[in-house]
Design a protein around this motif. Structure first.
Motif, mmCIF file in Angstrom:
data_model
loop_
_atom_site.group_PDB
_atom_site.id
_atom_site.type_symbol
_atom_site.label_atom_id
_atom_site.label_comp_id
_atom_site.label_asym_id
_atom_site.label_seq_id
_atom_site.Cartn_x
_atom_site.Cartn_y
_atom_site.Cartn_z
ATOM 1 N N LEU A 7 0.851 -1.184 0.000
ATOM 2 C CA LEU A 7 0.000 0.000 0.000
ATOM 3 C C LEU A 7 0.895 1.246 0.000
ATOM 4 C CD1 LEU A 7 -3.160 0.313 0.369
ATOM 5 C CD2 LEU A 7 -2.663 0.788 2.760
ATOM 6 N N PRO A 8 0.590 2.226 -0.865
ATOM 7 C CA PRO A 8 1.331 3.488 -0.779
ATOM 8 C C PRO A 8 0.997 4.146 0.565
ATOM 9 C CG PRO A 8 0.057 3.327 -2.843
ATOM 10 C CD PRO A 8 -0.430 2.241 -1.931
ATOM 11 N N ALA A 9 2.007 4.588 1.289
ATOM 12 C CA ALA A 9 1.786 5.127 2.639
ATOM 13 C C ALA A 9 2.819 6.190 2.943
ATOM 14 C CB ALA A 9 1.882 3.986 3.652
ATOM 15 N N ARG A 10 2.676 6.780 4.109
ATOM 16 C CA ARG A 10 3.622 7.822 4.511
ATOM 17 C C ARG A 10 4.080 7.548 5.937
ATOM 18 N NH1 ARG A 10 0.491 10.245 7.989
ATOM 19 N NH2 ARG A 10 -1.753 10.253 7.597
ATOM 20 N N TYR A 11 5.175 8.195 6.285
ATOM 21 C CA TYR A 11 5.676 8.102 7.651
ATOM 22 C C TYR A 11 4.626 8.676 8.611
ATOM 23 C CZ TYR A 11 8.579 9.205 11.724
ATOM 24 O OH TYR A 11 9.089 9.297 12.987
ATOM 25 N N ALA A 19 -4.110 -0.087 12.130
ATOM 26 C CA ALA A 19 -5.050 -1.175 12.424
ATOM 27 C C ALA A 19 -5.957 -1.430 11.210
ATOM 28 C CB ALA A 19 -5.884 -0.834 13.660
ATOM 29 N N PHE A 20 -6.360 -0.351 10.552
ATOM 30 C CA PHE A 20 -7.195 -0.432 9.348
ATOM 31 C C PHE A 20 -6.453 -1.195 8.246
ATOM 32 C CE2 PHE A 20 -8.757 1.939 5.440
ATOM 33 C CZ PHE A 20 -10.045 1.415 5.440
ATOM 34 N N ILE A 21 -5.155 -0.883 8.086
ATOM 35 C CA ILE A 21 -4.337 -1.567 7.078
ATOM 36 C C ILE A 21 -4.200 -3.048 7.438
ATOM 37 C CG2 ILE A 21 -2.004 -1.714 6.099
ATOM 38 C CD1 ILE A 21 -1.851 1.402 6.488
ATOM 39 N N ARG A 22 -3.993 -3.324 8.718
ATOM 40 C CA ARG A 22 -3.875 -4.723 9.145
ATOM 41 C C ARG A 22 -5.164 -5.476 8.845
ATOM 42 N NH1 ARG A 22 -2.416 -5.761 15.288
ATOM 43 N NH2 ARG A 22 -4.368 -4.618 15.558
ATOM 44 N N GLU A 23 -6.300 -4.818 9.089
ATOM 45 C CA GLU A 23 -7.587 -5.486 8.834
ATOM 46 C C GLU A 23 -7.745 -5.857 7.363
ATOM 47 O OE1 GLU A 23 -10.880 -3.178 10.395
ATOM 48 O OE2 GLU A 23 -9.819 -2.937 12.299
ATOM 49 N N MET A 24 -7.123 -5.060 6.482
ATOM 50 C CA MET A 24 -7.198 -5.362 5.045
ATOM 51 C C MET A 24 -6.330 -6.558 4.673
ATOM 52 S SD MET A 24 -7.183 -1.863 2.843
ATOM 53 C CE MET A 24 -6.347 -0.657 3.830
ATOM 54 N N ALA A 47 9.617 1.441 12.116
ATOM 55 C CA ALA A 47 9.581 0.032 11.686
ATOM 56 C C ALA A 47 9.116 -0.866 12.830
ATOM 57 C CB ALA A 47 10.965 -0.393 11.187
ATOM 58 N N GLU A 48 9.536 -0.530 14.035
ATOM 59 C CA GLU A 48 9.147 -1.324 15.205
ATOM 60 C C GLU A 48 7.636 -1.177 15.474
ATOM 61 O OE1 GLU A 48 10.411 -1.408 19.876
ATOM 62 O OE2 GLU A 48 11.895 -0.663 18.422
ATOM 63 N N ARG A 49 7.153 0.045 15.301
ATOM 64 C CA ARG A 49 5.724 0.304 15.492
ATOM 65 C C ARG A 49 4.905 -0.454 14.438
ATOM 66 N NH1 ARG A 49 1.806 4.590 14.943
ATOM 67 N NH2 ARG A 49 2.869 5.388 13.113
ATOM 68 N N LEU A 50 5.365 -0.422 13.183
ATOM 69 C CA LEU A 50 4.662 -1.125 12.109
ATOM 70 C C LEU A 50 4.634 -2.629 12.374
ATOM 71 C CD1 LEU A 50 6.138 0.718 8.950
ATOM 72 C CD2 LEU A 50 3.899 1.067 10.003
ATOM 73 N N ALA A 51 5.749 -3.135 12.912
ATOM 74 C CA ALA A 51 5.844 -4.583 13.143
ATOM 75 C C ALA A 51 4.751 -5.061 14.102
ATOM 76 C CB ALA A 51 7.229 -4.924 13.696
ATOM 77 N N LYS A 52 4.323 -4.191 15.012
ATOM 78 C CA LYS A 52 3.253 -4.566 15.943
ATOM 79 C C LYS A 52 1.950 -4.827 15.193
ATOM 80 C CE LYS A 52 5.162 -1.978 19.809
ATOM 81 N NZ LYS A 52 5.261 -0.598 20.284
ATOM 82 N N TYR A 53 1.846 -4.279 13.985
ATOM 83 C CA TYR A 53 0.653 -4.479 13.149
ATOM 84 C C TYR A 53 0.946 -5.482 12.032
ATOM 85 C CZ TYR A 53 -1.164 -0.473 15.649
ATOM 86 O OH TYR A 53 -1.591 0.377 16.649
ATOM 87 N N ASP A 54 2.051 -6.216 12.195
ATOM 88 C CA ASP A 54 2.439 -7.209 11.189
ATOM 89 C C ASP A 54 2.662 -6.552 9.817
ATOM 90 O OD1 ASP A 54 3.179 -9.694 10.406
ATOM 91 O OD2 ASP A 54 1.157 -10.482 10.136
ATOM 92 N N ILE A 55 3.219 -5.357 9.850
ATOM 93 C CA ILE A 55 3.457 -4.603 8.616
ATOM 94 C C ILE A 55 4.952 -4.324 8.485
ATOM 95 C CG2 ILE A 55 3.086 -2.368 7.468
ATOM 96 C CD1 ILE A 55 0.352 -2.254 8.957
ATOM 97 N N ARG A 56 5.462 -4.503 7.264
ATOM 98 C CA ARG A 56 6.871 -4.195 6.993
ATOM 99 C C ARG A 56 6.967 -3.152 5.876
ATOM 100 N NH1 ARG A 56 9.423 -9.785 5.567
ATOM 101 N NH2 ARG A 56 11.234 -8.449 5.200
#
Ligand SMILES: [Mn+2]
Length: 323
Positions: A7-11, A19-24, A47-56
């Motif tokens: 997904l295109p995203a920003r810092y 959470a919305f992205i994780r739900e997708m 990166a550590e914060r994203l990892a909590k949402y299973d996002i890299r």
């Protein structure tokens, strides 16, 4: 392995947004960060914060360096700018992002504007009218030739590729958009398939330069190349690293960016080719519609087309017996 939807995203997305992205069920972000946060401390925390949402972070991009006029036009301070770019590549490596985006267009993507368009049923979308774009004055101090663009690109590669190799990062090279010989007085680098072949040949034995295949650019002008054959070729050679999956209303000299299902191309057939050829890299919808502030803004606008892409990918995989 399936195609990895990003997904295109920003810092700095909020926790609700993550959470919305994780739900997708989306696990990868093409993350844009501005220089003030492009440092190890901020990015490691992100990166550590994203990892909590299973996002890299799949692709790290910094707009001032992704399309850096000083580097692309070969201005006197380009070495300093390349050193900053290289620092950004090292940063990507340190936080585990496999790709860094680059596009050889010092004045960005050329569009006539972003406006409510009929092909988007009134949605605010980018459109290009070449008659208007070609009538503009030049964008920089002078005209820049094709020879200069290739010389400057080659100079950049020589300095950046060794850093990429060391950092374990690949440069994901996006075509010039729209794919025409010159924009704003600057010759384009990548506007035909043969230009990608030439760029990849410049990288020599290095595998650190890859193709960020913007399907939209191929569709904007079918003379770009044979899309189906090019998918097969770049994938077979291990050169295809990332895909922008975008449809348009028609071909140059005028097009509007559309949803997958609304443009002139058969996007199911195109996606089938990526899957058939074994592509398992990153893929995102490209630009979303303008969106609505009260409905999640840009992220909200990307949710539907990303879901549509996921649905289509699943259908292709069922069809091919892969799921
Ligand atoms: Mn694109």
């Amino acid at each position: 392995m399936s195609i990895k939807i990003e997904l295109p995203a920003r810092y700095g997305h909020t926790d609700d947004e993550l959470a919305f992205i994780r739900e997708m069920g989306v696990h990868y972000l093409n993350l844009n960060v501005m220089p003030d946060h492009a440092n190890y401390e901020d990015m490691a925390a992100e990166a550590e914060r994203l990892a909590k949402y299973d996002i890299r972070i799949s692709d790290l991009a910094c707009p001032p360096w992704q399309k850096n006029a000083d580097i692309i036009l070969g201005r006197p301070n380009r070495d300093e700018e390349i050193e900053k770019f290289n620092g950004f590549i090292r940063l990507a490596g340190q936080i585990g992002a496999p790709l860094v985006s680059v596009a050889w267009q010092p004045n960005g993507i050329f569009r006539t504007g972003r406006a409510p368009c009929s092909c988007a049923r009134g949605g605010t979308t980018f459109y290009a009218d070449m008659a208007e774009i070609e009538a503009r004055p030049i964008s920089n101090d002078r005209v820049y030739t094709e020879e200069e663009m290739w010389a400057n690109f080659s100079y950049f590669l020589e300095k950046a590729l060794p850093v990429c190799e060391q950092a374990g990062v690949k440069l994901a090279l996006h075509p010039n958009d729209p794919p025409v010989a010159s924009l704003g007085g600057v010759a384009s680098l990548i506007w035909r398939t043969e230009h990608y072949r030439r760029a990849l040949a410049l990288a020599g034995d290095s595998k650190a330069l890859g193709v960020k295949m913007c399907v939209g650019c191929w569709l904007e002008d079918p003379a770009f190349g044979d899309l189906m054959a090019d998918i097969e070729e770049f994938q077979r050679k291990g050169q295809l690293v990332e895909v922008h999956f975008r449809n348009v209303s028609g071909t140059l000299p005028y097009f509007e960016e559309t949803l997958s299902e609304d443009g002139y191309a058969n996007m199911y057939q195109i996606l089938t080719q990526f899957v058939r050829c074994g592509f398992d890299g990153f893929m995102s919808v490209d630009h979303g519609f303008g969106g609505y502030p009260a409905i999640g803004g840009q992220l909200g606008a990307l949710a539907y087309p990303t879901g549509h892409l996921k649905g289509m990918l699943h259908a292709v995989e069922y069809q091919l017996g892969l799921r």
